[in-house]
Design a protein around this motif. Structure first.
Motif, short mmCIF file in Angstrom:
data_model
loop_
_atom_site.label_atom_id
_atom_site.label_comp_id
_atom_site.label_asym_id
_atom_site.label_seq_id
_atom_site.Cartn_x
_atom_site.Cartn_y
_atom_site.Cartn_z
N LYS A 59 0.83 -1.21 0.00
CA LYS A 59 0.00 0.00 0.00
C LYS A 59 0.87 1.26 0.00
CE LYS A 59 -2.16 -0.65 3.84
NZ LYS A 59 -1.28 -1.73 4.37
N THR A 60 1.80 1.31 0.93
CA THR A 60 2.68 2.48 1.02
C THR A 60 3.55 2.61 -0.22
OG1 THR A 60 2.72 2.44 3.44
CG2 THR A 60 4.54 3.56 2.36
N ASN A 61 3.92 1.49 -0.84
CA ASN A 61 4.72 1.53 -2.07
C ASN A 61 3.99 2.28 -3.17
OD1 ASN A 61 6.53 -0.04 -0.66
ND2 ASN A 61 5.95 -1.95 -1.67
N LEU A 62 2.67 2.13 -3.22
CA LEU A 62 1.87 2.84 -4.23
C LEU A 62 1.96 4.35 -4.00
CD1 LEU A 62 -1.13 4.21 -4.83
CD2 LEU A 62 -0.14 2.72 -6.57
N SER A 88 5.38 5.68 -4.93
CA SER A 88 5.60 5.85 -6.37
C SER A 88 5.15 7.23 -6.83
CB SER A 88 4.87 4.75 -7.17
OG SER A 88 3.46 4.92 -7.15
N LEU A 89 4.03 7.72 -6.30
CA LEU A 89 3.57 9.07 -6.65
C LEU A 89 4.51 10.12 -6.09
CD1 LEU A 89 -0.26 8.56 -6.10
CD2 LEU A 89 0.84 9.19 -8.27
N TYR A 90 5.01 9.88 -4.89
CA TYR A 90 5.97 10.81 -4.29
C TYR A 90 7.24 10.90 -5.13
CZ TYR A 90 8.53 13.16 -0.50
OH TYR A 90 9.25 14.06 0.25
N VAL A 91 7.75 9.76 -5.58
CA VAL A 91 8.95 9.75 -6.41
C VAL A 91 8.70 10.45 -7.74
CG1 VAL A 91 10.56 8.26 -7.66
CG2 VAL A 91 9.89 7.67 -5.34
N LEU A 92 7.52 10.25 -8.31
CA LEU A 92 7.19 10.92 -9.57
C LEU A 92 7.10 12.44 -9.38
CD1 LEU A 92 4.61 8.35 -10.92
CD2 LEU A 92 6.56 9.23 -12.23
N ALA A 93 6.70 12.88 -8.20
CA ALA A 93 6.60 14.32 -7.95
C ALA A 93 7.96 14.95 -7.68
CB ALA A 93 5.67 14.58 -6.77
N LEU A 94 8.79 14.28 -6.89
CA LEU A 94 10.01 14.91 -6.38
C LEU A 94 11.30 14.28 -6.90
CD1 LEU A 94 8.37 15.27 -3.00
CD2 LEU A 94 9.67 17.18 -3.93
N GLY A 95 11.18 13.21 -7.66
CA GLY A 95 12.38 12.58 -8.20
C GLY A 95 13.17 11.79 -7.19
N LYS A 96 12.64 11.62 -5.99
CA LYS A 96 13.32 10.87 -4.94
C LYS A 96 12.29 10.35 -3.95
CE LYS A 96 14.19 14.98 -2.12
NZ LYS A 96 15.21 15.83 -1.46
N SER A 97 12.69 9.36 -3.17
CA SER A 97 11.81 8.76 -2.17
C SER A 97 11.88 9.52 -0.86
CB SER A 97 12.20 7.30 -1.95
OG SER A 97 11.57 6.77 -0.79
N HIS A 98 10.81 9.42 -0.08
CA HIS A 98 10.81 10.01 1.25
C HIS A 98 11.33 9.04 2.30
CE1 HIS A 98 7.09 7.69 0.99
NE2 HIS A 98 6.99 7.71 2.30
N ARG A 99 11.61 7.78 1.92
CA ARG A 99 12.02 6.80 2.93
C ARG A 99 13.17 5.90 2.51
NH1 ARG A 99 7.78 1.85 2.89
NH2 ARG A 99 7.37 1.74 0.65
N ASP A 129 11.77 22.22 3.26
CA ASP A 129 12.49 22.16 1.99
C ASP A 129 11.68 21.43 0.93
OD1 ASP A 129 14.63 23.57 2.97
OD2 ASP A 129 15.85 21.80 3.42
N THR A 130 11.01 20.34 1.33
CA THR A 130 10.20 19.56 0.39
C THR A 130 9.06 20.40 -0.15
OG1 THR A 130 10.74 17.46 1.47
CG2 THR A 130 8.76 17.51 0.11
#
Length: 372
Positions: free
Chosen positions: A36-39, A42-53, A136-137
């Motif tokens: 669930k969190t992986n989904l 994926s949107l977070y990475v698409l927005a910021l180009g990097k993972s939050h975790r 910063d984010t």
């Protein structure tokens, strides 16, 4: 702003997923560690180009696979955009509308997200680093120039720290180079400070109003920016530069001795004050949860003011962390305005009216099955 379609391939435990996203509310149900969190990630990475975790993009690639790919089609007003992130052992590529972007500052800002997860309580009770990452984010998503200045600033701090360590052994030889780095550091630090002050001032105004509503008028929240050097927010950037040119020589010996840059945006903090008391030191868990929720809802308002569109909201297992009053305030605030992706372990505690307007998926072992 709306996500219309999401494609995920070989990302974390998700082998392949193509998700159409009509509607405003999308609910993903399943046990922990199912994807669930992986989904949401994926949107977070698409927005910021990097993972939050994840510390490295290689952690995001599915086990025993050479590469991962994420793609999303979004609508902003009457325009469609397509973003793509490709991850491999060789590196990371970010693509916007078919064109690879060489700098993240040129990529970030098309898809804007606000993530709210249980660990966001650390914004209130965690380290200064957590709070710096938070601001910063959010600033980075609405100001490409900020991303550029912050990236350059971090590079200069790293170079300056290396030179300070060297100077502890041979001070005179590199003193002139340190003065050059000092001036570059000042020129880059000041625009970072300026944007942070502006952001926190706007954030405090909105979060305070929201916090009053959640607390039924009992509590008053103020968010203050706490720089590591005594800067007057009302002074001009040129005044700040002059102040820093006086301050750096004063702490020169101490910095050389410790081999580290002792002041600057990388050492700043936020202070969250409720009714005159610091939440970090004196706030109850309920007060901390209310403040964290108010900050996240204030982010949504602030982003809408800055870019003219509401961001995408990612709620990662937070509904179970909120009492009925806070949960109702959250859902009513975003209703019919903010496209929202929600994860939860079950449907228990989610109101009937909310469920009736949601698209619901069951998530198990990285597989997504639509229930309705």
């Amino acid at each position: 702003m709306r996500v219309e379609e999401l494609e995920v391939s070989q990302f974390r435990n998700i082998e392949r997923l193509n998700l159409a996203c009509p509607g405003d509310l999308h609910l993903f149900i399943g046990a922990n560690a199912q994807g669930k969190t992986n989904l949401l990630e994926s949107l977070y990475v698409l927005a910021l180009g990097k993972s939050h975790r994840a510390r490295s993009h290689r952690e995001l690639i599915r086990w025993n696979q050479p590469a991962a790919r994420l793609a999303v089609r979004i609508r902003r007003g009457d325009r469609l955009h397509r973003l793509e992130v490709r991850l491999s052992e060789r590196g990371k590529q970010v693509v916007r509308n078919g064109v690879e972007q060489r700098r993240l500052s040129e990529y970030i800002g098309t898809l804007v997200v606000v993530l709210f997860a249980p660990e966001d309580l650390d914004i209130v009770k965690g380290s200064p680093q957590v709070r710096r990452r938070f601001i910063d984010t959010e600033i980075g998503q609405i100001s490409p120039a900020y991303v550029y200045h912050l990236t350059r600033y971090k590079q200069l701090v790293s170079q300056r720290n290396s030179l300070l360590k060297e100077l502890s052994g041979r001070r005179q030889a590199d003193a002139a180079l340190l003065e050059v780095l000092d001036e570059q550091w000042i020129e880059t630090a000041v625009p970072v400070w300026k944007k942070r002050f502006e952001f926190v001032r706007s954030l405090s105004e909105r979060a305070g109003r929201i916090h009053r509503a959640i607390s039924r008028g009992v509590e008053e929240l103020k968010v203050l920016y706490a720089p590591s050097v005594d800067l007057d927010e009302k002074s001009s950037p040129e005044t700040w530069k002059q102040q820093l040119r006086r301050e750096l020589p004063r702490i020169r010996e101490q910095e050389i001795r410790r081999g580290s840059t002792l002041l600057g945006p990388h050492r700043d903090d936020l202070r969250l004050i409720v009714n005159g008391f610091d939440l970090f030191a004196y706030g109850s868990q309920g007060q901390q949860r209310t403040a964290a929720l108010a900050l996240k809802l204030a982010e949504i308002e602030l982003i809408h003011r800055e870019i003219g569109h509401y961001p995408i909201l990612l709620l990662d297992d937070v509904l179970s962390e909120l009492d009925d009053h806070r949960k109702t305030h959250l859902l009513e605030t975003i209703r019919d305005r903010v496209q929202t992706f929600v994860t939860a372990t079950s449907l228990e505690g989610i109101g009937k009216e909310t469920l009736e307007r949601a698209r619901i998926w069951r998530v198990e072992g990285g597989t997504f099955t639509e229930l309705r």
